[in-house]
Motif scaffolding. Structure first.
Motif, PDB file in Angstrom:
ATOM      1  N   GLY A  12     -29.971  64.246 -78.879  1.00 47.38           N
ATOM      2  CA  GLY A  12     -29.831  65.143 -80.031  1.00 47.38           C
ATOM      3  C   GLY A  12     -28.506  65.886 -79.977  1.00 47.38           C
ATOM      4  N   ASP A  13     -28.381  66.896 -80.832  1.00 44.81           N
ATOM      5  CA  ASP A  13     -27.121  67.642 -80.909  1.00 44.81           C
ATOM      6  C   ASP A  13     -26.745  68.258 -79.564  1.00 44.81           C
ATOM      7  OD1 ASP A  13     -26.865  67.063 -83.594  1.00 44.81           O
ATOM      8  OD2 ASP A  13     -27.841  68.909 -84.252  1.00 44.81           O
ATOM      9  N   VAL A  14     -27.745  68.815 -78.861  1.00 45.21           N
ATOM     10  CA  VAL A  14     -27.434  69.491 -77.592  1.00 45.21           C
ATOM     11  C   VAL A  14     -26.930  68.480 -76.564  1.00 45.21           C
ATOM     12  CG1 VAL A  14     -28.383  70.854 -75.681  1.00 45.21           C
ATOM     13  CG2 VAL A  14     -29.089  71.343 -78.040  1.00 45.21           C
ATOM     14  N   GLY A  15     -27.622  67.361 -76.455  1.00 48.09           N
ATOM     15  CA  GLY A  15     -27.190  66.323 -75.513  1.00 48.09           C
ATOM     16  C   GLY A  15     -25.764  65.882 -75.807  1.00 48.09           C
ATOM     17  N   SER A  33     -31.227  58.078 -73.562  1.00 45.74           N
ATOM     18  CA  SER A  33     -32.183  58.095 -74.671  1.00 45.74           C
ATOM     19  C   SER A  33     -33.221  57.019 -74.391  1.00 45.74           C
ATOM     20  CB  SER A  33     -31.416  57.767 -75.966  1.00 45.74           C
ATOM     21  OG  SER A  33     -32.298  57.469 -77.014  1.00 45.74           O
ATOM     22  N   ARG A  34     -34.378  57.120 -75.075  1.00 44.21           N
ATOM     23  CA  ARG A  34     -35.314  55.984 -75.005  1.00 44.21           C
ATOM     24  C   ARG A  34     -34.691  54.778 -75.675  1.00 44.21           C
ATOM     25  NH1 ARG A  34     -40.077  58.996 -78.000  1.00 44.21           N
ATOM     26  NH2 ARG A  34     -38.190  59.662 -79.085  1.00 44.21           N
ATOM     27  N   ASP A  35     -33.751  55.034 -76.573  1.00 43.38           N
ATOM     28  CA  ASP A  35     -33.135  53.963 -77.368  1.00 43.38           C
ATOM     29  C   ASP A  35     -31.614  54.082 -77.274  1.00 43.38           C
ATOM     30  OD1 ASP A  35     -32.336  52.146 -79.249  1.00 43.38           O
ATOM     31  OD2 ASP A  35     -33.018  53.325 -80.977  1.00 43.38           O
ATOM     32  N   PRO A  36     -31.037  53.600 -76.169  1.00 44.12           N
ATOM     33  CA  PRO A  36     -29.589  53.793 -75.959  1.00 44.12           C
ATOM     34  C   PRO A  36     -28.726  53.204 -77.071  1.00 44.12           C
ATOM     35  CG  PRO A  36     -30.636  52.896 -73.983  1.00 44.12           C
ATOM     36  CD  PRO A  36     -31.676  52.883 -75.060  1.00 44.12           C
ATOM     37  N   GLU A  37     -29.255  52.190 -77.773  1.00 44.57           N
ATOM     38  CA  GLU A  37     -28.456  51.543 -78.825  1.00 44.57           C
ATOM     39  C   GLU A  37     -27.953  52.556 -79.842  1.00 44.57           C
ATOM     40  OE1 GLU A  37     -27.011  48.665 -79.074  1.00 44.57           O
ATOM     41  OE2 GLU A  37     -27.857  48.399 -77.070  1.00 44.57           O
ATOM     42  N   LYS A  38     -28.796  53.553 -80.158  1.00 39.09           N
ATOM     43  CA  LYS A  38     -28.392  54.499 -81.204  1.00 39.09           C
ATOM     44  C   LYS A  38     -27.251  55.414 -80.745  1.00 39.09           C
ATOM     45  CE  LYS A  38     -31.955  58.033 -80.400  1.00 39.09           C
ATOM     46  NZ  LYS A  38     -33.206  58.583 -80.914  1.00 39.09           N
ATOM     47  N   LEU A  39     -26.964  55.403 -79.438  1.00 34.68           N
ATOM     48  CA  LEU A  39     -25.878  56.246 -78.920  1.00 34.68           C
ATOM     49  C   LEU A  39     -24.583  55.472 -78.693  1.00 34.68           C
ATOM     50  CD1 LEU A  39     -27.824  58.287 -76.214  1.00 34.68           C
ATOM     51  CD2 LEU A  39     -26.626  59.272 -78.179  1.00 34.68           C
ATOM     52  N   LEU A  66     -31.020  68.428 -68.891  1.00 31.69           N
ATOM     53  CA  LEU A  66     -32.211  68.069 -69.662  1.00 31.69           C
ATOM     54  C   LEU A  66     -32.069  68.685 -71.048  1.00 31.69           C
ATOM     55  CD1 LEU A  66     -34.978  66.641 -69.583  1.00 31.69           C
ATOM     56  CD2 LEU A  66     -35.978  68.861 -69.012  1.00 31.69           C
ATOM     57  N   ALA A  67     -31.950  67.815 -72.057  1.00 33.41           N
ATOM     58  CA  ALA A  67     -31.749  68.286 -73.439  1.00 33.41           C
ATOM     59  C   ALA A  67     -32.653  67.485 -74.378  1.00 33.41           C
ATOM     60  CB  ALA A  67     -30.285  68.149 -73.830  1.00 33.41           C
ATOM     61  N   THR A  68     -33.927  67.432 -74.027  1.00 31.50           N
ATOM     62  CA  THR A  68     -34.898  66.753 -74.890  1.00 31.50           C
ATOM     63  C   THR A  68     -35.713  67.789 -75.646  1.00 31.50           C
ATOM     64  OG1 THR A  68     -36.637  66.778 -73.226  1.00 31.50           O
ATOM     65  CG2 THR A  68     -35.157  64.870 -73.238  1.00 31.50           C
ATOM     66  N   LEU A  69     -36.420  67.321 -76.648  1.00 35.55           N
ATOM     67  CA  LEU A  69     -37.445  68.140 -77.287  1.00 35.55           C
ATOM     68  C   LEU A  69     -38.304  68.757 -76.178  1.00 35.55           C
ATOM     69  CD1 LEU A  69     -38.753  68.588 -80.187  1.00 35.55           C
ATOM     70  CD2 LEU A  69     -40.258  66.677 -79.585  1.00 35.55           C
ATOM     71  N   GLY A  70     -38.575  70.057 -76.285  1.00 40.00           N
ATOM     72  CA  GLY A  70     -39.323  70.709 -75.211  1.00 40.00           C
ATOM     73  C   GLY A  70     -40.660  70.036 -74.942  1.00 40.00           C
ATOM     74  N   ALA A  71     -41.376  69.701 -76.007  1.00 42.31           N
ATOM     75  CA  ALA A  71     -42.705  69.104 -75.851  1.00 42.31           C
ATOM     76  C   ALA A  71     -42.638  67.726 -75.198  1.00 42.31           C
ATOM     77  CB  ALA A  71     -43.393  69.007 -77.209  1.00 42.31           C
ATOM     78  N   GLU A  74     -41.617  66.502 -70.218  1.00 43.53           N
ATOM     79  CA  GLU A  74     -42.328  65.815 -69.129  1.00 43.53           C
ATOM     80  C   GLU A  74     -42.238  64.295 -69.302  1.00 43.53           C
ATOM     81  OE1 GLU A  74     -46.287  67.144 -68.260  1.00 43.53           O
ATOM     82  OE2 GLU A  74     -46.665  65.415 -66.945  1.00 43.53           O
ATOM     83  N   ASP A  75     -42.461  63.812 -70.517  1.00 36.90           N
ATOM     84  CA  ASP A  75     -42.388  62.360 -70.750  1.00 36.90           C
ATOM     85  C   ASP A  75     -40.993  61.838 -70.415  1.00 36.90           C
ATOM     86  OD1 ASP A  75     -44.991  62.310 -71.550  1.00 36.90           O
ATOM     87  OD2 ASP A  75     -44.569  62.163 -73.695  1.00 36.90           O
ATOM     88  N   ALA A  76     -39.973  62.590 -70.834  1.00 33.35           N
ATOM     89  CA  ALA A  76     -38.600  62.136 -70.591  1.00 33.35           C
ATOM     90  C   ALA A  76     -38.307  62.098 -69.090  1.00 33.35           C
ATOM     91  CB  ALA A  76     -37.617  63.060 -71.312  1.00 33.35           C
ATOM     92  N   ALA A  93     -31.812  72.890 -70.598  1.00 35.08           N
ATOM     93  CA  ALA A  93     -31.451  73.548 -71.869  1.00 35.08           C
ATOM     94  C   ALA A  93     -32.615  73.580 -72.852  1.00 35.08           C
ATOM     95  CB  ALA A  93     -30.267  72.806 -72.493  1.00 35.08           C
ATOM     96  N   THR A  94     -33.785  73.171 -72.408  1.00 34.96           N
ATOM     97  CA  THR A  94     -34.899  73.011 -73.355  1.00 34.96           C
ATOM     98  C   THR A  94     -35.562  74.341 -73.701  1.00 34.96           C
ATOM     99  OG1 THR A  94     -36.561  72.686 -71.617  1.00 34.96           O
ATOM    100  CG2 THR A  94     -35.437  70.716 -72.455  1.00 34.96           C
ATOM    101  N   ASN A  95     -36.260  74.325 -74.811  1.00 35.98           N
ATOM    102  CA  ASN A  95     -37.126  75.439 -75.193  1.00 35.98           C
ATOM    103  C   ASN A  95     -38.491  74.878 -75.579  1.00 35.98           C
ATOM    104  OD1 ASN A  95     -35.662  77.970 -75.015  1.00 35.98           O
ATOM    105  ND2 ASN A  95     -34.259  77.048 -76.498  1.00 35.98           N
ATOM    106  N   ALA A 131     -30.355  77.145 -68.606  1.00 35.93           N
ATOM    107  CA  ALA A 131     -29.087  77.595 -69.194  1.00 35.93           C
ATOM    108  C   ALA A 131     -28.912  76.924 -70.549  1.00 35.93           C
ATOM    109  CB  ALA A 131     -27.904  77.229 -68.286  1.00 35.93           C
ATOM    110  N   PHE A 132     -28.069  77.470 -71.374  1.00 38.57           N
ATOM    111  CA  PHE A 132     -27.724  76.919 -72.689  1.00 38.57           C
ATOM    112  C   PHE A 132     -28.889  76.937 -73.682  1.00 38.57           C
ATOM    113  CE2 PHE A 132     -24.637  74.940 -69.815  1.00 38.57           C
ATOM    114  CZ  PHE A 132     -23.456  75.284 -70.454  1.00 38.57           C
ATOM    115  N   ASN A 133     -30.002  77.598 -73.335  1.00 37.38           N
ATOM    116  CA  ASN A 133     -31.149  77.577 -74.254  1.00 37.38           C
ATOM    117  C   ASN A 133     -31.144  78.752 -75.221  1.00 37.38           C
ATOM    118  OD1 ASN A 133     -31.916  79.476 -72.131  1.00 37.38           O
ATOM    119  ND2 ASN A 133     -33.904  79.529 -73.165  1.00 37.38           N
TER     120      ASN A 133
END
Ligand SMILES: NC(=O)c1ccc[n+]([C@@H]2O[C@H](COP(=O)([O-])OP(=O)(O)OC[C@H]3O[C@@H](n4cnc5c(N)ncnc54)[C@H](OP(=O)(O)O)[C@@H]3O)[C@@H](O)[C@H]2O)c1
Length: 214
Positions: A12-15, A33-39, A66-71, A74-76, A93-95, A131-133
């Motif tokens: 995402g933007d933070v990453g 990412s789970r889908d590196p192609e998009k990056l 760590l800059a994933t969706l907070g929810a 753990e999965d990431a 950096a998560t919230n 940090a950065f959150n």
């Protein structure tokens, strides 16, 4: 700080902002990412940034972000491989934002626990530094405000890890305030909502925290 290898988990933007920030300082970065192609196309703009899976990023980095969706933190982390975090500084950096009731979000954990603590428990051998959150991604690197450099509030259990993150924040143009152990994520994560609520009410997202001292 010498050039290091940085693994950023989050597309995402933070990453992207933090990956580009580390690359601008001369560090080599793998962004995951789970889908590196998009990056791939985004990453190809820099010869210091490579796209990969979460596991590629976690294996590559000496310092991890760590800059994933907070929810999904753990999965990431599980996709990245818990052992790949051993001994490494993990900038969290998560919230723990809960958007289920719309905007503004609430927190899905707080007061007696925090996402920062949950993450540290998940990767007990990593040196997690929150940090950065507490600031929007647009101001994470080289923040420019009339009142001077804003302050990044950080916390974590490992003194050496916090020293490294303090250096990084300094290179990115921040003052740093260390709030102590990772349990103080309980107070840092709600600060994100202070930042968001002011944005919603003022209609402007150009603000950052600074501690006035004398
Ligand atoms: N946006 C900001 O300005 C800001 C500021 C401060 C802190 N934060 C915090 O920083 C974090 C990142 O924010 P963001 O806005 O950049 O992006 P985001 O949309 O919150 O998160 C995007 C990342 O989460 C991953 N993700 C989503 N669902 C997943 C799942 N089920 N399993 C594994 N991974 C999953 C995505 O993976 P894929 O790559 O596979 O899609 C992607 O890498 C959040 O925790 C946010 O609260 C955001």
């Amino acid at each position: 700080m010498q050039n290091v290898r940085v693994g950023v988990l989050g597309s995402g933007d933070v990453g992207k902002v933090l990956a580009a920030g580390f690359a601008s300082l001369g560090h080599e970065v793998t962004i995951g990412s789970r889908d590196p192609e998009k990056l791939r196309e985004w990453a190809s703009a820099s010869n210091r940034v490579t796209a990969g899976t979460f596991a590629d990023a976690a294996k590559f980095g000496d310092i991890l972000v760590l800059a994933t969706l907070g929810a999904a933190a753990e999965d990431a982390i599980r996709l990245a491989g818990v052992d790949n975090f051993n001994g490494k500084v993990l900038i969290d950096a998560t919230n723990p934002l809960d958007f289920s009731k719309g905007m503004p979000p609430t927190l899905f954990v707080g007061t007696t626990d925090s996402l920062g603590e949950q993450i540290q428990r998940l990767v007990p051998n990593a040196r997690v530094v929150k940090a950065f959150n507490t600031v929007g991604n647009a101001h994470m690197i080289n923040p420019q405000f009339p009142g001077g450099p804003p302050d990044m509030f950080i916390c974590g259990n490992d003194a050496e890890g916090k020293k490294i993150v303090t250096q990084i924040c300094g290179h990115f143009g921040w003052g740093v305030i260390d709030l102590g152990g990772i349990e103080n994520s309980r107070y840092l994560e709600p600060m994100c909502l202070v930042w968001v609520l002011h944005g919603v009410r003022s209609g402007s997202w150009n603000h950052a925290f600074k501690m006035l001292q004398k």
